[in-house]
Write an enzyme that holds these catalytic residues in place. Structure first.
Site, mmCIF file in Angstrom:
data_model
loop_
_atom_site.group_PDB
_atom_site.id
_atom_site.type_symbol
_atom_site.label_atom_id
_atom_site.label_comp_id
_atom_site.label_asym_id
_atom_site.label_seq_id
_atom_site.Cartn_x
_atom_site.Cartn_y
_atom_site.Cartn_z
ATOM 1 C CG ASP A 20 0.538 -5.058 -5.121
ATOM 2 O OD1 ASP A 20 0.985 -6.152 -4.737
ATOM 3 O OD2 ASP A 20 0.988 -3.965 -4.717
ATOM 4 C CD GLU B 57 -0.192 -8.881 -7.261
ATOM 5 O OE1 GLU B 57 0.423 -8.850 -6.178
ATOM 6 O OE2 GLU B 57 0.278 -8.398 -8.320
#
Length: 245
Positions: free
Chosen positions: A63, A135
């Site tokens: 992320d 992610e």
């Protein structure tokens, strides 16, 4: 019956599956155990009583890596855009809708390890699971190959969407919106068919047709197949409520 802990080991069949996935993306990967973990959902590891052997930590890392790559790319590529425009663009790009759509583009869902419950509940198509997995995948690329390679991968996937956003002047992912609308209303997914290619190789235009089931809905043109599909989805979404399938 509970899975055995040995089921989490990277067997030859699983390694072959992951090799095919990487080949389709033209990516080299050294640590296949790391890649396998990036694609392991917590529902799968929980069934093995190996709760830490899932992609949640890699998702946390990915992320941050993804946000930095997108921020850096937007800042360097669009020097005339304001801070507000860049922030809005970044928020759209890293949203669950956009990430899950990118995951579908690369068929990521087919390679995720899921527990029986998520498998039976169509977990491979859930936006949250797909967004988290991509992610985690970015985080794994960063650890395996470094920031430069992770940047190359992310920019290669997202650049078309970014350009379309700024060219249209809005920040809607019409493919994701259409996918969600059609699945909710008709319980099927829209499909895209390349109709023809126009022009020389250096200036080619792709023409795409969009179908829901057997029904032709719209078409779109673009400098890439993805751009043509996005434009077809935009036309379809705006007209869908007036179409009686």
């Amino acid at each position: 019956m509970k899975k055995k802990s040995s089921d989490f080991c990277l067997c030859n069949e699983r390694k072959s599956q992951l090799s095919k996935f990487l080949e389709n993306l033209s990516i080299d990967f050294s640590n296949f155990d790391l890649l396998n973990t990036a694609l392991c959902h917590s529902s799968y590891s929980n069934e093995l009583d190996q709760k830490s052997s899932n992609n949640e930590r890699l998702e946390f890392l990915g992320d941050s890596v993804l946000n930095l790559i997108i921020t850096d790319h937007l800042y360097k590529t669009y020097p005339n855009k304001s801070e507000g425009e860049l922030s809005k663009a970044r928020s759209y790009i890293v949203s669950e809708d956009s990430l899950s759509n990118i995951a579908r583009e690369i068929n990521l869902g087919s390679y995720i390890l899921l527990g029986r419950g998520e498998e039976s509940n169509d977990g491979r198509n859930k936006k949250g699971i797909l967004a988290d997995a991509i992610e985690a995948f970015v985080g794994a690329i960063y650890l395996d190959s470094g920031f430069s390679r992770a940047t190359e991968f992310v920019v290669g996937l997202f650049d078309m969407y970014i350009r379309l956003m700024f060219n249209r002047g809005d920040f809607k992912d019409y493919k994701s919106l259409l996918q969600e609308y059609v699945q909710k209303k008709y319980k099927i997914s829209p499909s895209y068919k390349l109709d023809k290619e126009i022009g020389p190789d250096h200036d080619k235009v792709f023409c795409v047709e969009l179908y829901v089931g057997e029904n032709f809905i719209s078409n779109g043109k673009g400098k890439s197949k993805k751009e043509a599909e996005m434009r077809a989805a935009e036309v379809a979404l705006k007209a869908m409520e007036n179409i009686n399938l």
